[in-house]
Design a protein around this motif. Structure first.
Motif, PDB file in Angstrom:
ATOM      1  N   UNK A 187       0.815  -1.215   0.000  1.00  0.00           N
ATOM      2  CA  UNK A 187       0.000   0.000   0.000  1.00  0.00           C
ATOM      3  C   UNK A 187       0.850   1.268   0.000  1.00  0.00           C
ATOM      4  N   UNK A 188       2.036   1.222   0.569  1.00  0.00           N
ATOM      5  CA  UNK A 188       2.902   2.409   0.586  1.00  0.00           C
ATOM      6  C   UNK A 188       3.414   2.748  -0.803  1.00  0.00           C
ATOM      7  N   UNK A 189       3.840   1.744  -1.552  1.00  0.00           N
ATOM      8  CA  UNK A 189       4.392   1.971  -2.900  1.00  0.00           C
ATOM      9  C   UNK A 189       3.331   1.846  -3.990  1.00  0.00           C
ATOM     10  N   UNK A 190       2.128   1.400  -3.615  1.00  0.00           N
ATOM     11  CA  UNK A 190       1.007   1.214  -4.540  1.00  0.00           C
ATOM     12  C   UNK A 190       1.391   0.344  -5.735  1.00  0.00           C
ATOM     13  N   UNK A 191       1.940  -0.828  -5.421  1.00  0.00           N
ATOM     14  CA  UNK A 191       2.313  -1.788  -6.456  1.00  0.00           C
ATOM     15  C   UNK A 191       2.251  -3.187  -5.854  1.00  0.00           C
ATOM     16  N   UNK A 192       2.379  -4.174  -6.704  1.00  0.00           N
ATOM     17  CA  UNK A 192       2.392  -5.568  -6.267  1.00  0.00           C
ATOM     18  C   UNK A 192       3.820  -6.087  -6.259  1.00  0.00           C
ATOM     19  N   UNK A 193       4.037  -7.111  -5.463  1.00  0.00           N
ATOM     20  CA  UNK A 193       5.336  -7.780  -5.423  1.00  0.00           C
ATOM     21  C   UNK A 193       5.160  -9.280  -5.572  1.00  0.00           C
ATOM     22  N   UNK A 194       6.085  -9.880  -6.289  1.00  0.00           N
ATOM     23  CA  UNK A 194       6.262 -11.319  -6.330  1.00  0.00           C
ATOM     24  C   UNK A 194       7.686 -11.524  -5.823  1.00  0.00           C
ATOM     25  N   UNK A 195       7.796 -11.917  -4.560  1.00  0.00           N
ATOM     26  CA  UNK A 195       9.087 -11.951  -3.871  1.00  0.00           C
ATOM     27  C   UNK A 195       9.702 -10.554  -3.950  1.00  0.00           C
TER      28      UNK A 195
END
Length: 95
Positions: free
Chosen positions: A52-60
Motif C-alpha cells: 500500500x505504501x508503494x502502490x504496487x504488487x510484489x512477487x518476492x
C-alpha cells in the motif's frame, strides 16, 4: 466496445521490463479494472502481495505495477493480433 493496449511494468533490482497487453473493454473504468487485474495476478494471484505504501504488487522481490493505458481503434487491435507478443487478454481466467 472499445479497444485498448496497456503496459505492465516490472522492476527486478536494476532491471526494468515492460510487457504490453491488448484487450477489449466497454469503458475506461472497465479497462483500468482489467489492467489492474492482470497486474495483480501477473505471477498468479497466490504469489502476489500488494504494497500500500508503494502502490504496487510484489512477487518476492520483483515489483509489478501498471503502466500506460491507451485506447486504440479496432483495425489496430486486429492487426496486433497477428503478432505473437500481443495475445488477447480480454477474458479473466478464474483459477
Amino acid at each position: 466496445m472499445k479497444y485498448w493496449i496497456a503496459d505492465i511494468e516490472e522492476r527486478n533490482g536494476e532491471f526494468e521490463y515492460t510487457t504490453t497487453i491488448r484487450f477489449r473493454a466497454e469503458t475506461l473504468e472497465d479497462a483500468i479494472a482489467l489492467q489492474m487485474h492482470h497486474v495483480g495476478t501477473w505471477y498468479g494471484k497466490e504469489n502476489m502481495t500488494y504494497d500500500t505504501d508503494r502502490e504496487c504488487y510484489y512477487n518476492d522481490y520483483v515489483e509489478i505495477s501498471e503502466g500506460a493505458l491507451t485506447e486504440i481503434d479496432e483495425r489496430t487491435y486486429d492487426t496486433l493480433s497477428k503478432h505473437y507478443s500481443f495475445p488477447d487478454m480480454s477474458k479473466v481466467v478464474s483459477r
